[in-house]
Scaffold this motif. Structure first.
Motif, PDB file in Angstrom:
ATOM      1  N   ASP A 160      -1.433 -30.373  22.522  1.00 27.19           N
ATOM      2  CA  ASP A 160      -2.454 -31.218  23.151  1.00 27.19           C
ATOM      3  C   ASP A 160      -3.647 -31.439  22.219  1.00 27.19           C
ATOM      4  OD1 ASP A 160      -0.880 -31.426  25.417  1.00 27.19           O
ATOM      5  OD2 ASP A 160      -2.073 -30.031  26.615  1.00 27.19           O
ATOM      6  N   GLU A 161      -4.058 -30.390  21.511  1.00 28.03           N
ATOM      7  CA  GLU A 161      -5.151 -30.530  20.540  1.00 28.03           C
ATOM      8  C   GLU A 161      -4.751 -31.486  19.424  1.00 28.03           C
ATOM      9  OE1 GLU A 161      -6.136 -26.648  19.056  1.00 28.03           O
ATOM     10  OE2 GLU A 161      -6.747 -25.911  21.030  1.00 28.03           O
ATOM     11  N   PHE A 162      -3.526 -31.334  18.926  1.00 22.40           N
ATOM     12  CA  PHE A 162      -3.018 -32.227  17.890  1.00 22.40           C
ATOM     13  C   PHE A 162      -3.014 -33.668  18.392  1.00 22.40           C
ATOM     14  CE2 PHE A 162       0.566 -34.604  16.112  1.00 22.40           C
ATOM     15  CZ  PHE A 162       0.233 -34.598  14.773  1.00 22.40           C
ATOM     16  N   ALA A 163      -2.574 -33.853  19.615  1.00 22.05           N
ATOM     17  CA  ALA A 163      -2.532 -35.193  20.198  1.00 22.05           C
ATOM     18  C   ALA A 163      -3.926 -35.809  20.276  1.00 22.05           C
ATOM     19  CB  ALA A 163      -1.893 -35.138  21.586  1.00 22.05           C
ATOM     20  N   GLU A 164      -4.876 -35.014  20.698  1.00 23.80           N
ATOM     21  CA  GLU A 164      -6.248 -35.517  20.802  1.00 23.80           C
ATOM     22  C   GLU A 164      -6.806 -35.884  19.426  1.00 23.80           C
ATOM     23  OE1 GLU A 164     -10.502 -33.760  22.222  1.00 23.80           O
ATOM     24  OE2 GLU A 164      -8.769 -33.299  23.492  1.00 23.80           O
ATOM     25  N   GLU A 165      -6.539 -35.058  18.426  1.00 20.52           N
ATOM     26  CA  GLU A 165      -7.013 -35.318  17.066  1.00 20.52           C
ATOM     27  C   GLU A 165      -6.384 -36.571  16.458  1.00 20.52           C
ATOM     28  OE1 GLU A 165      -5.895 -31.724  15.080  1.00 20.52           O
ATOM     29  OE2 GLU A 165      -7.415 -30.525  16.107  1.00 20.52           O
ATOM     30  N   ASN A 166      -5.196 -36.935  16.926  1.00 18.14           N
ATOM     31  CA  ASN A 166      -4.453 -38.060  16.344  1.00 18.14           C
ATOM     32  C   ASN A 166      -4.259 -39.213  17.317  1.00 18.14           C
ATOM     33  OD1 ASN A 166      -3.371 -37.108  13.522  1.00 18.14           O
ATOM     34  ND2 ASN A 166      -3.260 -35.349  14.894  1.00 18.14           N
ATOM     35  N   THR A 167      -5.102 -39.276  18.326  1.00 15.05           N
ATOM     36  CA  THR A 167      -5.101 -40.329  19.349  1.00 15.05           C
ATOM     37  C   THR A 167      -3.699 -40.589  19.919  1.00 15.05           C
ATOM     38  OG1 THR A 167      -4.966 -42.131  17.727  1.00 15.05           O
ATOM     39  CG2 THR A 167      -7.181 -41.470  18.453  1.00 15.05           C
ATOM     40  N   LEU A 168      -3.068 -39.506  20.338  1.00 13.00           N
ATOM     41  CA  LEU A 168      -1.767 -39.587  21.007  1.00 13.00           C
ATOM     42  C   LEU A 168      -1.964 -39.234  22.478  1.00 13.00           C
ATOM     43  CD1 LEU A 168       0.207 -37.546  18.346  1.00 13.00           C
ATOM     44  CD2 LEU A 168       0.555 -39.969  18.794  1.00 13.00           C
ATOM     45  N   ALA A 169      -1.289 -39.943  23.345  1.00  8.98           N
ATOM     46  CA  ALA A 169      -1.354 -39.648  24.773  1.00  8.98           C
ATOM     47  C   ALA A 169      -0.097 -38.887  25.180  1.00  8.98           C
ATOM     48  CB  ALA A 169      -1.448 -40.945  25.570  1.00  8.98           C
ATOM     49  N   LYS A 170      -0.276 -37.884  26.035  1.00  8.10           N
ATOM     50  CA  LYS A 170       0.880 -37.122  26.503  1.00  8.10           C
ATOM     51  C   LYS A 170       1.649 -37.969  27.517  1.00  8.10           C
ATOM     52  CE  LYS A 170       0.537 -32.735  27.565  1.00  8.10           C
ATOM     53  NZ  LYS A 170       0.313 -31.472  28.297  1.00  8.10           N
ATOM     54  N   ILE A 171       2.908 -38.170  27.250  1.00  8.33           N
ATOM     55  CA  ILE A 171       3.774 -38.909  28.163  1.00  8.33           C
ATOM     56  C   ILE A 171       4.524 -37.941  29.066  1.00  8.33           C
ATOM     57  CG2 ILE A 171       5.802 -40.399  28.297  1.00  8.33           C
ATOM     58  CD1 ILE A 171       4.958 -41.601  25.666  1.00  8.33           C
ATOM     59  N   GLN A 172       4.914 -36.812  28.476  1.00  5.96           N
ATOM     60  CA  GLN A 172       5.743 -35.866  29.208  1.00  5.96           C
ATOM     61  C   GLN A 172       5.551 -34.468  28.647  1.00  5.96           C
ATOM     62  OE1 GLN A 172       9.743 -37.259  29.408  1.00  5.96           O
ATOM     63  NE2 GLN A 172      10.594 -35.248  29.769  1.00  5.96           N
ATOM     64  N   GLU A 173       5.566 -33.490  29.519  1.00 11.04           N
ATOM     65  CA  GLU A 173       5.508 -32.100  29.081  1.00 11.04           C
ATOM     66  C   GLU A 173       6.837 -31.406  29.329  1.00 11.04           C
ATOM     67  OE1 GLU A 173       3.092 -28.176  30.399  1.00 11.04           O
ATOM     68  OE2 GLU A 173       1.874 -29.915  29.869  1.00 11.04           O
ATOM     69  N   GLY A 174       7.575 -31.874  30.297  1.00  9.75           N
ATOM     70  CA  GLY A 174       8.900 -31.319  30.582  1.00  9.75           C
ATOM     71  C   GLY A 174       8.876 -30.189  31.571  1.00  9.75           C
ATOM     72  N   GLY A 175      10.036 -29.964  32.142  1.00 13.80           N
ATOM     73  CA  GLY A 175      10.200 -28.877  33.080  1.00 13.80           C
ATOM     74  C   GLY A 175       9.978 -29.242  34.529  1.00 13.80           C
ATOM     75  N   GLU A 176       9.627 -30.482  34.808  1.00 19.31           N
ATOM     76  CA  GLU A 176       9.302 -30.879  36.173  1.00 19.31           C
ATOM     77  C   GLU A 176      10.477 -30.697  37.137  1.00 19.31           C
ATOM     78  OE1 GLU A 176       8.732 -33.003  33.539  1.00 19.31           O
ATOM     79  OE2 GLU A 176       6.575 -32.801  33.397  1.00 19.31           O
ATOM     80  N   ARG A 177      11.695 -30.907  36.661  1.00 24.47           N
ATOM     81  CA  ARG A 177      12.866 -30.814  37.539  1.00 24.47           C
ATOM     82  C   ARG A 177      13.730 -29.589  37.241  1.00 24.47           C
ATOM     83  NH1 ARG A 177      14.516 -36.788  36.384  1.00 24.47           N
ATOM     84  NH2 ARG A 177      12.578 -37.761  36.954  1.00 24.47           N
ATOM     85  N   MET A 178      13.158 -28.607  36.591  1.00 22.16           N
ATOM     86  CA  MET A 178      13.903 -27.406  36.226  1.00 22.16           C
ATOM     87  C   MET A 178      13.669 -26.288  37.232  1.00 22.16           C
ATOM     88  SD  MET A 178      13.246 -27.064  32.167  1.00 22.16           S
ATOM     89  CE  MET A 178      13.554 -28.403  31.056  1.00 22.16           C
ATOM     90  N   LEU A 179      14.552 -25.311  37.188  1.00 24.38           N
ATOM     91  CA  LEU A 179      14.346 -24.110  37.976  1.00 24.38           C
ATOM     92  C   LEU A 179      13.099 -23.403  37.460  1.00 24.38           C
ATOM     93  CD1 LEU A 179      18.022 -22.830  38.020  1.00 24.38           C
ATOM     94  CD2 LEU A 179      16.772 -23.856  39.927  1.00 24.38           C
ATOM     95  N   PRO A 180      12.389 -22.691  38.336  1.00 25.00           N
ATOM     96  CA  PRO A 180      11.125 -22.060  37.915  1.00 25.00           C
ATOM     97  C   PRO A 180      11.247 -21.168  36.684  1.00 25.00           C
ATOM     98  CG  PRO A 180      11.363 -21.936  40.285  1.00 25.00           C
ATOM     99  CD  PRO A 180      12.648 -22.504  39.750  1.00 25.00           C
ATOM    100  N   GLU A 181      12.321 -20.392  36.581  1.00 21.07           N
ATOM    101  CA  GLU A 181      12.463 -19.505  35.420  1.00 21.07           C
ATOM    102  C   GLU A 181      12.698 -20.293  34.129  1.00 21.07           C
ATOM    103  OE1 GLU A 181      16.499 -19.648  37.524  1.00 21.07           O
ATOM    104  OE2 GLU A 181      14.428 -19.412  38.148  1.00 21.07           O
ATOM    105  N   LYS A 182      13.337 -21.445  34.220  1.00 18.36           N
ATOM    106  CA  LYS A 182      13.543 -22.292  33.041  1.00 18.36           C
ATOM    107  C   LYS A 182      12.264 -23.047  32.698  1.00 18.36           C
ATOM    108  CE  LYS A 182      17.937 -21.541  32.406  1.00 18.36           C
ATOM    109  NZ  LYS A 182      18.423 -20.847  31.244  1.00 18.36           N
TER     110      LYS A 182
END
Length: 142
Positions: free
Chosen positions: A46-68
């Motif tokens: 996220d820090e790298f993205a902010e420094e390079n004017t990148l927007a987060k599109i996805q972080e992942g894990g939204e549809r995964m089991l909690p342990e994954k």
């Protein structure tokens, strides 16, 4: 008659698959970070993205089991010029791959440069904790 239908279906599928757009990864790197977790890596990304004017599109894990969801990453960041950085660890929870993409196919050097900047950011943030590898399973350290 069934054979002709089968041939027609195969021909159509073959024709459709020819029109798929492929985006080559640039500056792909494989790495692991010892004594770190997903949230620490995401914070650095996220820090790298902010420094390079990148927007987060996805972080992942939204549809995964909690342990994954706790360990798996599929983070994608994009800038206004349609260059992306993708970081994921689906093959091995402790082995990450990161690549840059030039979706408009304008200048692959910009994508490669973005990947190199990410590598420098990871090195500066994780210093002795980070190890880079030559393969996607993190078996051969560089």
């Amino acid at each position: 008659m069934k054979f002709l239908k089968f041939i027609l279906l195969i021909s159509i599928l073959n024709l459709v698959s020819c029109y798929r757009i492929h985006h080559d990864p640039h500056g792909t790197m494989y790495f692991s970070v010892s004594n770190s977790n997903k949230s620490e890596l995401i914070q650095v990304l996220d820090e790298f993205a902010e420094e390079n004017t990148l927007a987060k599109i996805q972080e992942g894990g939204e549809r995964m089991l909690p342990e994954k969801m706790k360990v798996h990453v599929h983070a994608i960041y994009e800038n206004d010029d349609n260059y992306q950085i993708a970081v994921q660890n689906f093959l091995n929870a402790s082995c990450y791959s990161a690549s840059a993409y030039d979706f408009d196919k304008i200048d692959s050097k910009v994508a490669t440069n973005l990947a190199e900047k990410l590598q420098h950011k990871l090195l500066s943030e994780f210093e002795a904790q980070i190890t880079f590898y030559t393969d996607q399973y993190c078996k051969q350290a560089i």
